[in-house]
Design an enzyme around this catalytic site. Structure first.
Site, PDB file in Angstrom:
ATOM      1  N   ASP A  54      -7.587 -56.962  59.316  1.00 21.15           N
ATOM      2  CA  ASP A  54      -7.614 -56.220  60.590  1.00 21.15           C
ATOM      3  C   ASP A  54      -8.624 -55.071  60.639  1.00 21.15           C
ATOM      4  O   ASP A  54      -8.740 -54.306  59.678  1.00 21.15           O
ATOM      5  CB  ASP A  54      -6.265 -55.538  60.861  1.00 21.15           C
ATOM      6  CG  ASP A  54      -5.080 -56.432  60.652  1.00 21.15           C
ATOM      7  OD1 ASP A  54      -5.253 -57.620  60.370  1.00 21.15           O
ATOM      8  OD2 ASP A  54      -3.960 -55.914  60.759  1.00 21.15           O
ATOM      9  N   GLU A 237       2.654 -57.586  65.910  1.00 19.58           N
ATOM     10  CA  GLU A 237       1.851 -56.711  65.051  1.00 19.58           C
ATOM     11  C   GLU A 237       0.779 -56.010  65.895  1.00 19.58           C
ATOM     12  O   GLU A 237       0.490 -56.411  67.033  1.00 19.58           O
ATOM     13  CB  GLU A 237       1.161 -57.538  63.957  1.00 19.58           C
ATOM     14  CG  GLU A 237       2.134 -58.259  63.025  1.00 19.58           C
ATOM     15  CD  GLU A 237       1.459 -58.997  61.889  1.00 19.58           C
ATOM     16  OE1 GLU A 237       1.949 -58.908  60.755  1.00 19.58           O
ATOM     17  OE2 GLU A 237       0.456 -59.686  62.118  1.00 19.58           O
TER      18      GLU A 237
HETATM   19  C1  FRU Z   1      -1.979 -58.083  60.743  1.00 17.88           C
HETATM   20  C2  FRU Z   1      -1.261 -57.448  59.565  1.00 17.88           C
HETATM   21  C3  FRU Z   1      -0.679 -56.111  59.964  1.00 17.88           C
HETATM   22  C4  FRU Z   1      -0.605 -55.390  58.652  1.00 17.88           C
HETATM   23  C5  FRU Z   1      -1.830 -55.874  57.941  1.00 17.88           C
HETATM   24  C6  FRU Z   1      -1.674 -56.016  56.455  1.00 17.88           C
HETATM   25  O1  FRU Z   1      -2.951 -58.998  60.368  1.00 17.88           O
HETATM   26  O2  FRU Z   1      -0.272 -58.312  59.071  1.00 17.88           O
HETATM   27  O3  FRU Z   1       0.539 -56.190  60.661  1.00 17.88           O
HETATM   28  O4  FRU Z   1      -0.588 -54.004  58.809  1.00 17.88           O
HETATM   29  O5  FRU Z   1      -2.145 -57.139  58.498  1.00 17.88           O
HETATM   30  O6  FRU Z   1      -2.893 -56.281  55.847  1.00 17.88           O
END
Ligand code: FRU
Length: 527
Positions: A54, A237
């Site tokens: 992300d 998320e």
């Molecule tokens: C989304 C996610 C988020 C988390 C991160 C962990 O892709 O799962 O919810 O904070 O990636 O790397």
């Protein structure tokens, strides 16, 4: 030096009058340059080495766009999360910076956001030198292994007093403790001007919880949104909440972005959005239908820049999907960001729709351009013969004349195919019989690495009007397709054995006029 080719074709297929001026740039081949490995995107941000997922903490401050990202610096697979960091002054060229935030005894550093605390409400800086404040989730792997599920995730702060170069974790972390929810993460903070307070949106299981704070440090629970709303095929998320003015009116609505994994329209990870109002306490939306920001499979966890100039709403996503991220054939690095996109809002009857388009700064990468006018397409027309840079990343614009779409002789399908001499290809098309856009990448990889990859992704859409304007940003291993006045977006990856260097326009079972088209070379951001 730019070369402009203008191709004029009257009514006859493939009889081309070509006016050609100037000579081709004598571009170096790129050999010996950085970031020239096989599959390395040339116009999209990638980490120097190893894993990224992300985008995080995007904030504009003193002329610089900061991009942080979920990063595992040891391997090209997901692992202990850090915040990697890059800076750009134009959104397209990026300078890699040292890792900004490291994991510690409280946990991995999961996704989050950052703000410029201009009035020093946090007291972490001074009035003269206000702090940048980053909000992230601590993910405690020990608690997870020991099954203490409600202790795994909490929200924390780090701050910077030197324009984002170095970051100090706040001593009072965590600032938002876990309220008893296993998935409780990805804080996105905004300043809500009407109520003069900070608002934090947190993905909490399958709802978004909102908190408020006068100072970034002390947070009070406000409300939640999401039960029975939108899609719930996976965990929610990376939320984002922001106002946008409706195009052509004085009305402002609030948009709540909610990423979901799995449960997307193409399978796996995707981004849904809700349009409504936010009154400083609650988000309220009358929207009844699920709206997707992107119907492709490779735009996830996208959120927007804080504090962007001229109130621009600029989003960047992770160009990948949890269904196969980490399996795809990248060795030196893994993961890329989407091309930054400017968001807008339109109202059609009673429905508010989000629009996305590549930021105008893409023009900084423009090289040579080839234009076509009034081409009547019947069967396949290969255009790459006339494009000396057909192998490079390109910005493609196509305007099809669809005024006759209900008449005899109009094709059942039309569109564009990128391919190589090995028979690998990706097609972007419109099905005029069943009314949908599609990207077919069933034959777009050399080596099959996931059963979930080689599929066709579709967007049901009734094309109307006289013209269909398409835009496609093509890089080594990705395309981003924008159509229907930027309401339809498909982002898809591909990994051909050899670069696609053949470009074809096609019309099946009929004829269509390509009124205007241009293919513009995009210069590498790394050279
Ligand atoms: C989304 C996610 C988020 C988390 C991160 C962990 O892709 O799962 O919810 O904070 O990636 O790397």
């Amino acid at each position: 030096m730019k070369t402009t080719y203008v191709y004029l074709l009257s009514m006859l297929f493939l009889t081309t009058a070509c006016l050609q001026t100037k000579s081709k740039d004598n571009e170096e081949s790129g050999a010996g340059n950085k970031f020239q490995e096989k599959f390395r995107p040339q116009v999209h941000f990638t980490p120097q080495k190893h894993w990224m997922n992300d985008p995080n903490g995007m904030v504009y401050y003193k002329g610089e766009y900061h991009l942080f990202y979920q990063h595992y610096p040891e391997k090209s697979v997901w692992g202990p999360m850090h915040w990697g960091h890059a800076i750009s002054t134009d959104l397209v060229h990026w300078e890699h910076m040292p890792i900004a935030i490291y994991p510690d005894s409280l946990g991995y550093i999961f996704s989050g956001s950052a703000v410029a605390d201009h009035n020093n409400t946090s007291g972490l800086g001074t009035k003269e030198n206000p702090p940048l404040v980053a909000f992230f989730t601590y993910h405690d792997m020990k608690a997870e292994k020991e099954g203490r599920f409600t202790e795994i995730e909490s929200q924390a702060i780090a701050y910077s007093l030197d324009k984002g170069r170095t970051w100090t974790k706040y001593k009072g972390n965590p600032v938002v403790k876990n309220p008893g929810i296993r998935d409780f993460r990805d804080p996105k903070v905004i300043w809500h001007n009407d109520s003069k307070q900070w608002i934090m949106s947190i993905a909490s299981g399958q709802v978004i919880k909102f908190y408020s704070s006068p100072n970034c440090l002390d947070w009070t629970y406000l409300s939640e949104f999401g039960e029975g709303r939108g899609e719930h095929g996976g965990v929610w998320e990376c939320p984002d909440l922001f106002p946008l003015q409706v195009k052509g009116s004085n009305e402002t609505k609030w948009v709540l972005i909610v990423n979901i994994n799995p449960g997307g329209p193409a399978g796996g990870s995707a981004t849904q959005y809700f349009v409504g109002d936010f009154n400083g306490k609650e988000f309220i939306s009358a929207q009844s239908k699920t709206q997707w920001m992107d119907y492709g499979k490779d735009n996830y966890a996208g959120v927007t820049w804080s504090n962007a100039p001229e109130s621009r709403r600029i989003l960047i996503g992770w160009m990948n999907n949890w269904e196969y991220a980490g399996e795809k054939p990248c060795i030196e690095w893994s993961g890329a960001a989407t091309f930054p996109r400017e968001l807008g809002l339109v109202k059609e009857l009673d429905t508010y729709l989000l629009t996305s388009e590549p930021v105008k700064e893409i023009e900084k990468l423009y090289g040579e351009k080839v234009e076509f006018i009034n081409q009547d397409i019947k069967g396949i027309m290969t255009i790459s013969d006339r494009i000396p840079f057909a192998k490079s990343p390109v910005d493609i614009r196509l305007r099809f004349d669809i005024a006759d779409k209900t008449k005899m002789g109009f094709p059942s399908k039309y569109g564009i195919t990128l391919k190589n001499s090995r028979g690998e290809y990706i097609t972007v098309g419109y099905d005029n019989v069943d009314s949908f856009f599609y990207v077919d990448r069933t034959n777009a990889v050399g080596e099959v690495f996931s059963e979930k990859f080689a599929l066709t992704h579709i967007v049901p859409f009734i094309a109307n009007g006289n013209y269909a304007d398409w835009r496609i940003v093509v890089d080594k291993t990705s395309l981003e397709f924008f159509a229907a006045d930027n309401k339809v977006v498909i982002t898809d990856l591909y990994y051909p054995t050899e670069d696609f260097d053949i470009i074809e326009i096609f019309a099946e079972n009929g004829q269509i006029r390509l009124g205007e088209a241009s293919i513009t070379e995009l210069k590498s951001i790394w050279k």
